[in-house]
Structures are given as C-alpha cells and as structure tokens.
Write an enzyme that holds these catalytic residues in place. Structure first.
Site, PDB file in Angstrom:
ATOM      1  N   GLU A 128       0.804  -1.211   0.000  1.00 35.68           N
ATOM      2  CA  GLU A 128       0.000   0.000   0.000  1.00 35.68           C
ATOM      3  C   GLU A 128       0.849   1.279   0.000  1.00 35.68           C
ATOM      4  O   GLU A 128       0.438   2.313  -0.531  1.00 35.68           O
ATOM      5  CB  GLU A 128      -0.942  -0.031   1.214  1.00 35.68           C
ATOM      6  CG  GLU A 128      -2.065   0.970   1.184  1.00 35.68           C
ATOM      7  CD  GLU A 128      -2.931   0.896  -0.069  1.00 35.68           C
ATOM      8  OE1 GLU A 128      -3.098  -0.206  -0.636  1.00 35.68           O
ATOM      9  OE2 GLU A 128      -3.425   1.964  -0.482  1.00 35.68           O
ATOM     10  N   HIS A 149       3.768   1.712  -1.664  1.00 34.24           N
ATOM     11  CA  HIS A 149       4.092   1.954  -3.077  1.00 34.24           C
ATOM     12  C   HIS A 149       2.881   2.476  -3.845  1.00 34.24           C
ATOM     13  O   HIS A 149       2.991   3.376  -4.686  1.00 34.24           O
ATOM     14  CB  HIS A 149       4.526   0.649  -3.763  1.00 34.24           C
ATOM     15  CG  HIS A 149       5.756   0.018  -3.193  1.00 34.24           C
ATOM     16  ND1 HIS A 149       5.727  -1.203  -2.559  1.00 34.24           N
ATOM     17  CD2 HIS A 149       7.048   0.421  -3.178  1.00 34.24           C
ATOM     18  CE1 HIS A 149       6.953  -1.533  -2.182  1.00 34.24           C
ATOM     19  NE2 HIS A 149       7.775  -0.557  -2.543  1.00 34.24           N
TER      20      HIS A 149
END
Lengths: 285, 285
Positions: free
Chosen positions: B35, B37
C-alpha cells in the site's frame, strides 16, 4: 554572445532554445582558449543550432600541489574568441555556484581511471566526471564536444555516459597541433622559449613510435623504450609516464594487435604536458 | 499498461509522452508492491500525465550477506496492482540491462550516508544513488516519488539531485502503516505471525518518544534510552540502531531544537525492519 553566470539563467537559456526547436551543443572548457578549443566550438556550431561553451576552472580536478591557482584565466579574451567561433553563450559560473556549502556528491568511474593520468593525479578524474555530469544536467545538450588530446578523459566520459545512461552524444575531435608538432594546450603559456623548444620532444617521440610501428615493430616494451630514450635525451624533460595500452579498453598488452593508445605525460621544467596517438598495427602476429 | 524491459524502449515511450506534451512521473521500486508503493503511484498519477513505475531489485544496494536472492519478486501481482493505481508503464529491466559487463561508474553522496543505515549497510546508499541516477536519466521524469519510510534515502537523493543539478523534482510521501501501526514494507512478508506481532515494537517505541516530547522531554539521550528500553522488552527484537539527529541536516544534537529525525532499525528474528518519525520540539531550550 551572452555570458551566463548562474545555473538558473543557464537553464532558462536552453529552455528557450528547446522551445524554438533548436538543438544544443556544449563545449566544456577551463578557458585559456586555444585553437584546439576553437576547433571544438566550430565543429559544435556546424553540428548544433545553439552552442554553449562552459568556462570553469574546476577546483576538484586539481590535486593540492597542482596549478589550480596559477591556471591561466582571461575571460575577456576567451569571450572574443568564442564569439568569433560562433558560440551563443558562455557559461561561466563561480566556484560557489557549482560547489555550494554542503556539496557532497561525486561521480566516479573505476578501472580505467586508475592508469595513466589517474595514477599521477589521484582524484583528477573524479573531479572531471563530477563536473561534466553537473554540466550535462545544467545544459542538457544534444551533443558535447571533447578533444582527443585528453584521450583518457574521453574514454572515462564515454564510460560515464554509457554506464549512467546519460542522454547525450559525445563527439571527439582530433588533436590540434602547432606547425612544429606541439599539441595545443592551455598550459603551453607556462613554457619559456627554451622550454617551448624542448617540448617538441613529446610529439617527436610519438612520431618515432609511429614510424617504428609502420616498419613492423610490434613489441610494446621496445616501443616504450624507444619513446622513453627519445625523451631522456632532452635535458629539460622528465618523464611522468610513457604507457601503451589496448584501445579503447586500456587493457595491458605485450604486443600490438589492432589499435593501441600510446600516451605520455612529460614535465618540461615545471610544466606537465600530455600527448598521445593511436597506433594501429597492421602486420603484427 | 505496458511492461518495458529495455532501456531503448523505455526512452522511446517517454519521448512519445513528451511529444504529446505530457508530463512524466516516476515511482522507483523494487517490486513486492504494498500500500505504501501504491500510495506513491496514486499521488504520481494525480500530479503527472503519464506515470512510469520501475520494478528492479537492484543488486548493488544489497550487501553480500543481505537478502538480494530472497527478496520477494512477483511481477504478475505487482503489474495488476500498478495498473489499478493508474500506472501507464512498468520499467522492468534485467540486471544485465542495467549493469552490462564493464559497468564501472558509481554516484556517491558523502557525509549523511555514513550514519544510520549507511553505517549498518556499507555500500547501500552508493547502490541506491547509482541506480536512481540511472533511472532518472532513462526516464527523465518531471517528478519522482519516494516514501518517507526511507527517510535517510530521501535525504541522500535530495542531496544528489541538488549537488548534480538534476532536472527533476523529488516528491516525498508520508509513511503508510497497517491499522495496528506497523509501517508497510516489502520485507513484512518474511515475518511469522509471532514476529508480525513483535514487530509492533517499532511504531510503539516511536509513539512513546513522541509522547515524551509532547510532555516536554528534550534530552536526546533520555529519548534514545526510552526507545531502546521499549525495544529491549520485546524478546524477538534486536536493535540495529536507534538514532536521533537534527533534521534535515542529520547533524549530531544533544537536545531537541526544531525538527529531529528519530530513526530505528530493528531485527525481528532474521528480518531487519526500519521505521522513523520526525520529532518537533516546541518548548525546548
């Protein structure tokens, strides 16, 4: 012709050139412009719409005992010459503009920088690659022009551009010589008339090696000895190095095979000069 | 969404974007997307017309005893997630494409790389700056997005971009955490259920320090001790470092004054995790 001192102004200048759909050439120099530099500039002008020449005596490529302070500086004369060669702008930043307080990033090429001038001048090539990397980012040229006089510098910069995937084409221009053979160099101004005459030993010893190769000599030790003896016969000259490597990889070789770089660094009095030629063996085995 | 494996194809993709007048965003990753990234990618898509995410497990930023071989790789799953986040192309080169035979150029930031993770992982930041320098040259983004989770990495890359005059804007995105406080990391997949629970000690110890600062504590030694004790109480945890430096200069400090970075690296079992927070002293003297 403009003289631009700040990085921000330099960026703005090239942005305007791009906006007008023009290609940009860069000729990085340390000033004290001679016919070698002007040849680079004329070729750049022939190949690119807008040419920027940088004039920056780069402190980080000089060793602590080298001639940074004494290096010849003459912006007025350089500007006239560059303008006559067709240059659109000179980028002439201060040391503080290029290396502000806190500066701490360096670009280093390993391997080929450890020979020749890299051995005599530790840190020199890191200074060169770092400043050229910065100049490439500031000017973002389509093409950048360098002289074959600094043969190892060219190889190091080609390595940097390739390894770091820099989007610029390096153009290499042959050595420009005086009528009597001395390679043009900003450091030639240091030479007394007597030393100027003695300095001919560099190009003369290269020519001897080329003649020997043309006559069939392929043994690297013999060729180095030939050059070293020629230089030793000149009392004002002291050899820094006489080296012969495979070209362009700078690998060690015992016998010529294909192309080789014969490179020398010689002190004439207190002035260190370099010269080189590419030897091409045709009948070696 | 495209998956591009060669540098030449990547260049062509961005040239087409430029020709269409589009801005380009880059999100450099090593894959194993979580999450954190995806937040970077969504922010990049909000800020730029075309977003490229690179997925490249960069061998030169791993030490010889580190987890390069074991590092999680799942291009199929990563591609789905990146596409859903709005990414236009994934750049997924091979190691040979990025580091062909003869590669020998490195970018190094001195000073701030010698602390924190730089001390635990010698060579790590040179690997990071070198690969990011290459990615910036290949993609030539207007903006590049990085997570504050890697606080020191962000400072090092800001230094590189500033020092080398790279024409890219670095955008820093806050740490994304699990509901229970654990910072999202690709390495969290290494954790057993028991270790996963133990790993909460990182964010919990940061929170303790923040509470202490809010209550008026300004003594750096006291704050470090507080965090170290909290971690020591967790049997599965081993401290790599608990450090507190001035921010963003990473200068040594004895007392809080303005902003400071509290950063930790802790091994949970065999998995090394990092976390950090910025402390802001309001009533210190």
């Amino acid at each position: 012709m403009l003289i631009i001192e700040s990085i921000a102004d330099m960026r703005q200048f090239v942005r305007q050139a791009w906006a007008a759909g023009k290609t940009v050439g860069l000729v990085p120099t340390m000033g004290a412009l001679h016919e070698g530099h002007l040849t680079l500039m004329r070729q750049a002008c022939a190949a690119c719409d807008v040419v920027v020449a940088s004039i920056f005596v780069n402190p980080i490529q000089f060793g602590p005992k080298e001639d940074f302070a004494a290096y010849p500086r003459d912006l007025a004369s350089d500007s006239e010459k560059a303008a006559a060669a067709g240059v659109a702008a000179i980028f002439h930043p201060s040391v503080a503009e290029m290396y502000p307080t806190g500066f701490s990033t360096y670009v280093r090429v390993e391997g080929i920088t450890e020979k020749l001038c890299g051995r005599s001048r530790p840190g020199h090539f890191q200074g060169v690659t770092t400043v050229v990397n910065k100049l490439f980012h500031i000017v973002q040229p389509d093409k950048a022009f360098f002289g074959q006089k600094d043969a190892q510098q060219v190889l190091v910069l080609q390595r940097m551009v390739q390894d770091l995937n820099m989007d610029v084409s390096l153009e290499v221009v042959p050595i420009v010589r005086e009528a009597d053979g001395l390679a043009k160099s900003s450091r030639n101004v240091y030479l007394s008339p007597e030393e100027r005459q003695a300095a001919l030993v560099l190009s003369r010893s290269l020519a001897k090696a080329q003649q020997a190769v043309a006559a069939g000599e392929c043994d690297v030790a013999v060729l180095r000895e030939l050059v070293t003896e020629e230089i030793a016969a000149q009392p004002l000259a002291t050899v820094d190095y006489v080296e012969l490597y495979g070209y362009p990889g700078l690998e060690d070789i015992d016998r010529l095979s294909g192309r080789a770089l014969l490179a020398l660094a010689v002190k004439i009095g207190r002035t260190r000069l370099i010269d080189n030629c590419i030897l091409e063996a045709k009948a070696c085995f």
